[in-house]
Write a protein that holds these residues in place. Sequence first.
Motif, short mmCIF file in Angstrom:
data_model
loop_
_atom_site.label_atom_id
_atom_site.label_comp_id
_atom_site.label_asym_id
_atom_site.label_seq_id
_atom_site.Cartn_x
_atom_site.Cartn_y
_atom_site.Cartn_z
N MET A 1 0.83 -1.22 0.00
CA MET A 1 0.00 0.00 0.00
C MET A 1 0.86 1.26 0.00
O MET A 1 0.34 2.37 -0.12
N SER A 2 2.18 1.10 0.16
CA SER A 2 3.04 2.30 0.20
C SER A 2 2.89 3.11 -1.09
O SER A 2 3.02 4.33 -1.06
N LEU B 1 -0.46 4.98 -0.98
CA LEU B 1 -0.40 5.97 0.10
C LEU B 1 0.47 7.16 -0.31
O LEU B 1 0.17 8.30 0.00
N TRP C 1 4.74 4.30 12.02
CA TRP C 1 6.10 4.68 11.61
C TRP C 1 6.03 5.73 10.50
O TRP C 1 6.81 6.69 10.48
N ARG C 2 5.10 5.51 9.57
CA ARG C 2 4.94 6.48 8.48
C ARG C 2 4.63 7.88 9.05
O ARG C 2 5.18 8.88 8.60
N TRP D 1 9.94 -1.12 -6.75
CA TRP D 1 9.57 -1.36 -5.34
C TRP D 1 10.57 -2.35 -4.76
O TRP D 1 11.21 -3.10 -5.51
N MET D 2 10.76 -2.32 -3.46
CA MET D 2 11.62 -3.31 -2.80
C MET D 2 11.04 -3.61 -1.43
O MET D 2 10.46 -2.72 -0.78
N HIS D 3 11.18 -4.85 -1.01
CA HIS D 3 10.68 -5.27 0.29
C HIS D 3 11.41 -4.52 1.41
O HIS D 3 12.61 -4.27 1.33
N ASN D 4 10.68 -4.19 2.49
CA ASN D 4 11.26 -3.39 3.57
C ASN D 4 12.50 -4.02 4.19
O ASN D 4 13.50 -3.34 4.43
N MET E 1 16.36 -2.34 4.20
CA MET E 1 17.25 -2.10 5.34
C MET E 1 18.63 -2.69 5.08
O MET E 1 19.65 -2.08 5.38
N PHE F 1 17.24 5.72 -4.50
CA PHE F 1 15.92 5.18 -4.18
C PHE F 1 14.81 6.11 -4.69
O PHE F 1 13.84 5.66 -5.29
N LEU G 1 12.01 4.44 -6.82
CA LEU G 1 10.86 3.87 -6.09
C LEU G 1 9.54 4.49 -6.55
O LEU G 1 9.42 5.72 -6.60
N GLY H 1 8.48 6.34 -3.65
CA GLY H 1 9.52 7.25 -3.17
C GLY H 1 8.91 8.51 -2.57
O GLY H 1 8.19 9.25 -3.24
C1 LIG Z 1 16.11 2.66 3.25
C2 LIG Z 1 14.60 2.68 3.23
C3 LIG Z 1 13.93 3.55 2.38
C4 LIG Z 1 12.52 3.58 2.37
N1 LIG Z 1 11.89 4.46 1.51
C5 LIG Z 1 10.53 4.53 1.54
C6 LIG Z 1 9.84 5.44 0.68
O1 LIG Z 1 10.44 6.20 -0.09
N2 LIG Z 1 8.48 5.45 0.73
C7 LIG Z 1 7.78 4.64 1.59
O2 LIG Z 1 6.54 4.69 1.59
N3 LIG Z 1 8.40 3.79 2.41
C8 LIG Z 1 9.75 3.71 2.42
N4 LIG Z 1 10.38 2.83 3.25
C9 LIG Z 1 9.59 2.10 4.26
C10 LIG Z 1 9.13 0.71 3.85
O3 LIG Z 1 10.19 -0.01 3.30
C11 LIG Z 1 7.98 0.73 2.85
O4 LIG Z 1 6.97 1.61 3.28
C12 LIG Z 1 7.39 -0.68 2.74
O5 LIG Z 1 8.37 -1.57 2.26
C13 LIG Z 1 6.22 -0.65 1.83
O6 LIG Z 1 5.75 -1.93 1.61
P1 LIG Z 1 4.27 -2.32 2.01
O7 LIG Z 1 3.34 -1.25 1.65
O8 LIG Z 1 4.03 -3.67 1.45
O9 LIG Z 1 4.41 -2.39 3.59
P2 LIG Z 1 3.47 -3.06 4.67
O10 LIG Z 1 4.34 -3.99 5.46
O11 LIG Z 1 2.26 -3.62 4.07
O12 LIG Z 1 3.16 -1.86 5.65
C14 LIG Z 1 1.96 -1.08 5.59
C15 LIG Z 1 2.30 0.37 5.45
O13 LIG Z 1 3.02 0.82 6.59
C16 LIG Z 1 3.98 1.79 6.21
N5 LIG Z 1 5.33 1.32 6.53
C17 LIG Z 1 5.77 0.05 6.58
N6 LIG Z 1 7.08 0.03 6.95
C18 LIG Z 1 7.45 1.33 7.11
C19 LIG Z 1 8.65 1.97 7.47
N7 LIG Z 1 9.79 1.30 7.76
N8 LIG Z 1 8.68 3.32 7.53
C20 LIG Z 1 7.56 4.04 7.26
N9 LIG Z 1 6.39 3.48 6.91
C21 LIG Z 1 6.33 2.15 6.84
C22 LIG Z 1 3.87 1.97 4.72
O14 LIG Z 1 3.04 3.08 4.45
C23 LIG Z 1 3.21 0.67 4.27
O15 LIG Z 1 2.49 0.80 3.08
C24 LIG Z 1 11.79 2.76 3.26
C25 LIG Z 1 12.48 1.89 4.11
C26 LIG Z 1 13.86 1.85 4.09
C27 LIG Z 1 14.56 0.92 5.04
#
Ligand SMILES: Cc1cc2nc3c(=O)[nH]c(=O)nc-3n(C[C@H](O)[C@H](O)[C@H](O)COP(=O)(O)OP(=O)(O)OC[C@H]3O[C@@H](n4cnc5c(N)ncnc54)[C@H](O)[C@@H]3O)c2cc1C
Length: 462
Positions: free
Chosen positions: A224-225, A228, A268-269, A331-334, A338, A359, A363, A366
């Motif tokens: 959902m990132s 969002l 965290w967001r 996109w890349m896994h969280n 890290m 990134f 991204l 991004g």
């Molecule tokens: C070096 C680095 C750079 C990153 N850059 C970005 C970026 O540019 N944009 C971005 O949205 N996220 C970023 N992230 C955070 C995170 O990696 C992504 O939000 C997450 O991988 C998105 O996948 P998801 O929606 O499937 O996450 P899910 O696990 O499904 O999480 C749900 C939502 O929670 C929020 N979330 C989850 N993990 C984090 C986190 N560590 N920090 C803040 N919010 C989080 C996101 O909005 C996400 O959509 C970054 C993390 C790292 C380590």
Amino acid sequence: MPAVHWFRRDLRLADNPAFAAAVDEARAAGDEVVGLYLLDPTLWRSSGAPRLAYLAATLAALDRACGGRLVVRQGAANDVVPAVAREVRANAVHVTAATEPYGRRRDAAVAAALGDTALVPTGSPYAVGPGLLSTRAGDPFQVFTPFRRAWLDHGWSAPAPRPRDVPWAALPSEGTPHAPATDVALPEAGEEAALSRWADFLRDGLVGYADARDRPDVDGTSVMSIPLKWGEIHPRTLLADLAAVTARPRAGGPSGDDVARFRSELAWREFHADVLWHRPDARTRSLRDVLPDDAWAHGPEADAAFDAWARGRTGYPLVDAGMRQLLTTGWMHNRVRMVVASFLVKDLHLPWQRGAAHFLAHLLDGDVAQNQLNWQWVAGTGRDAAPYFRVFNPVTQGEKFDPAGDYVRRWVPELRHVTGAAVHRPWDLGLDRPDDYPDRMVDHAREREQALADLQRGKATR
Ligand SMILES: Cc1cc2nc3c(=O)[nH]c(=O)nc-3n(C[C@H](O)[C@H](O)[C@H](O)COP(=O)(O)OP(=O)(O)OC[C@H]3O[C@@H](n4cnc5c(N)ncnc54)[C@H](O)[C@@H]3O)c2cc1C
């Protein structure tokens, strides 16, 4: 008088209080709503092709949702927005508040240029607006857990209903932009696609999220990132649905842990957005100087190292898989974000700002607040980055979170013939070692020692 709604990071019609305010105002005046999107040359120039292609697709979806009445104009915001307001003699221009440094500066300039027409901000891209929460002493939060507690205590409003039968104004539009060519296979863009992906995740993906979220080899997160980031969906909508899941537990459904964990990720967001609100300089500057200046690598060798990292040619399979996933999908896994970020900063000794820029260029999600503050967290320079001396081991992280090696095999074709977890240590493969996969560019154990020694020196000089 018509009302103008200027869409920016809120590319949706449902749960959009600023848009609803514009519709209410127009209806009260018996008039129409202008749905404006401004193609800002500064943002357009600074974005990579995949992001621009995604933007083009989401604008096309928004235009369809607006019955083809989205008014797209190009130019500097403080010229174009007042010009549109004058053209229709609008009383007010409604916006979802911008909270990041560039948007805040831009809006201050637009408000001044609008003169008597008000720029009316309603809501923000967050459940709780950045800057609203503070510690008992009235200071900004430095640490995540108390922030999350205050955030949960503060709460948020229910999602705003989607206005029906919107009286759209018909104004000349330059049309939605053409998508630049990209090799990245983009996910479907737009509000409808976001809501449908979220509904799928709620039904099938949230069960087991608390454990699966750390595994890049399984489809364990929501992705959902991306919606969002563009405001195709608002976190309030997600939080309301999570509350409904908790209120109506079902057998075999998500556990309390799954829901709490997902909510915590959204927190965290919001935390990162709050940090950037208070410290706009965190976009480019470390919040804490943990390393002495001479610790950073520079010059042609450092450039070559950066290039190998960016192309996914470091010789560390998890790092290379992540960097190639980024280039291929946007996109890349969280967990992998890290690991690759730690590798750049602590194994290659390159400044986090270089990785963050790469990134942001690639991204689809991004986002300045999330990207820069997560990079700072990994680099140990950000808020709540404890322990700041953490160094991710790219091999053991792979063995733990990609235990059968499926993630690496998916993105690193040179290693597809290797079975199981052996894929994480290609240097031990003997005759099976492929010729076309690079040697490890550095020795992780040695670089880790170097990083820790540098951090120790940094501590001594602080
Ligand atoms: C070096 C680095 C750079 C990153 N850059 C970005 C970026 O540019 N944009 C971005 O949205 N996220 C970023 N992230 C955070 C995170 O990696 C992504 O939000 C997450 O991988 C998105 O996948 P998801 O929606 O499937 O996450 P899910 O696990 O499904 O999480 C749900 C939502 O929670 C929020 N979330 C989850 N993990 C984090 C986190 N560590 N920090 C803040 N919010 C989080 C996101 O909005 C996400 O959509 C970054 C993390 C790292 C380590």
